[in-house]
Scaffold this motif. Structure first.
Motif, PDB file in Angstrom:
ATOM      1  N   GLN A 259       1.141  -1.161  -0.188  1.00 45.89           N
ATOM      2  CA  GLN A 259      -0.172  -0.211   0.078  1.00 45.89           C
ATOM      3  C   GLN A 259       1.046   1.661  -0.296  1.00 45.89           C
ATOM      4  O   GLN A 259       0.550   2.053  -0.686  1.00 45.89           O
ATOM      5  N   ASN A 260       1.878   1.137   0.723  1.00 49.26           N
ATOM      6  CA  ASN A 260       2.793   2.523   0.277  1.00 49.26           C
ATOM      7  C   ASN A 260       3.578   3.033  -0.279  1.00 49.26           C
ATOM      8  O   ASN A 260       3.421   3.612  -1.252  1.00 49.26           O
ATOM      9  N   THR A 261       4.015   1.611  -1.353  1.00 46.16           N
ATOM     10  CA  THR A 261       4.229   1.347  -2.992  1.00 46.16           C
ATOM     11  C   THR A 261       3.453   1.830  -3.775  1.00 46.16           C
ATOM     12  O   THR A 261       4.544   2.844  -5.037  1.00 46.16           O
ATOM     13  N   ILE A 262       2.023   2.414  -3.293  1.00 45.87           N
ATOM     14  CA  ILE A 262       1.459   2.634  -4.400  1.00 45.87           C
ATOM     15  C   ILE A 262       1.474   4.038  -5.013  1.00 45.87           C
ATOM     16  O   ILE A 262       1.080   4.421  -5.335  1.00 45.87           O
ATOM     17  N   THR A 263       2.379   4.629  -4.000  1.00 41.90           N
ATOM     18  CA  THR A 263       1.974   5.790  -3.780  1.00 41.90           C
ATOM     19  C   THR A 263       3.144   6.458  -4.626  1.00 41.90           C
ATOM     20  O   THR A 263       3.099   7.796  -4.587  1.00 41.90           O
TER      21      THR A 263
END
Length: 319
Positions: A259-263
């Protein structure tokens, strides 16, 4: 019989090739065969239909429930919460019998009697199952896109493609874990138990660690980090957060890293998705391991390390 012939016969009988090095042509052949076998299986179609239906229903419901407020980034934010849970399930189930199944039936010895090394088999299986998973995700995301594209005022195709790419990378991380565990277990029962253990670890145990550490901190068993923060009423107040090592433990969870990588690539901010931190709690700036770019390193870690360990163990274990 010559010594050369004897050596070749012994290699075939023990289920290994003369060389344990990776061969591109051999990996490609195993990948192609595994992909073709997988897409003809009922397991692939069952999981795919489940994912297709889920994406269509969720996309349709979101488009119907929030037609005026819906944006591409808002849709990604909502769908990513579902993908965080569903993708590991699909990857673990697809990778479950990848090698353990052939080991149980004995067909792995037939495969290794051909000019394929054990490393070729392991890498080929990983790539083949990942290709199958990517195909399923790609079709599911197209269904979701068609259901939402007409409901938003301006559909961001680049953000959606970036989201799909990160989701495939997330699936690859769990597929690496699944295939690796399948290669070091001797039966599908043991492999299934290992897959269940992985899911419980990351979705029950890991999600409870932060709550448990927070409770220990409040009771004085762990020293927290004090800082001055602002309350909802605008008043300054002394607050305490978990120490950095505790936050690091939370960050290395593959789901949080996803989820952090999506940003990083979709244009979403940390306020929409992923883990957010109070800037006042880090007056000297966020440590590198709490920044979104490091989450990409974590995902790559979960791809490379399990398969590297499996390559070592599978290449030296008994078949």
């Amino acid at each position: 019989m010559s010594s050369e012939t004897g050596t070749g016969t012994e290699a075939a009988a023990t289920g290994g090739s003369a060389s344990s090095s990776l061969t591109l042509e051999s990996v490609r052949a195993i990948t192609k065969k595994d992909f073709q076998d997988s897409i003809r299986s009922w397991l692939f179609w069952g999981l795919s239909v489940f994912f297709f239906t889920l994406m269509a229903v969720l996309a349709g419901f979101i488009a119907w429930a929030e037609p005026e407020e819906l944006t591409t980034l808002g849709f990604i934010s909502l769908i990513s919460q579902v993908c965080k849970l569903v993708i590991p399930l699909i990857a673990l189930v697809l990778g479950w019998k990848s090698i353990a199944g052939e080991r149980e039936t004995g067909s792995i010895k037939v495969l290794l009697s051909l000019p394929h090394s054990r490393k070729d088999v392991l890498v080929g299986k990983l790539l083949g199952r990942t290709a199958v998973l990517s195909l399923s995700l790609g079709i599911g995301f197209v269904i979701g896109m068609l259901a939402v594209a007409f409901a938003v005022a301006e559909f961001s195709f680049p953000a959606y493609v970036a989201f799909l790419a990160m989701t495939i990378l997330y699936g690859l991380a769990y597929m690496s874990i699944a295939v690796s565990l399948s290669s070091v277990t001797r039966s599908t029962t043991m492999a299934g138990a290992a897959m269940f253990g992985v899911f419980v670890l990351f979705y029950i145990v890991w999600n409870s660690i932060q709550s448990a550490l927070g409770l220990l901190m409040r009771r004085g068993y762990i020293d927290g980090v004090s800082y001055t923060g602002t309350t909802l009423t605008g008043q300054q107040q002394e607050m305490t957060r978990l120490p950095d090592w505790a936050l690091f433990i939370d960050m290395i969870d593959p789901g949080n890293a996803y989820q952090n990588t999506i940003t990083l690539f979709s244009g979403l901010s940390g306020e929409n998705i992923g883990t957010t931190f109070n800037e006042a709690a880090f007056p000297n700036g966020l440590p590198f391991y709490l920044q979104d770019w490091f989450s990409l390193v974590i995902l790559l870690f979960w791809i490379v390390v399990p398969i590297a360990v499996a390559l070592y163990l599978f290449d030296r274990g008994d078949i």
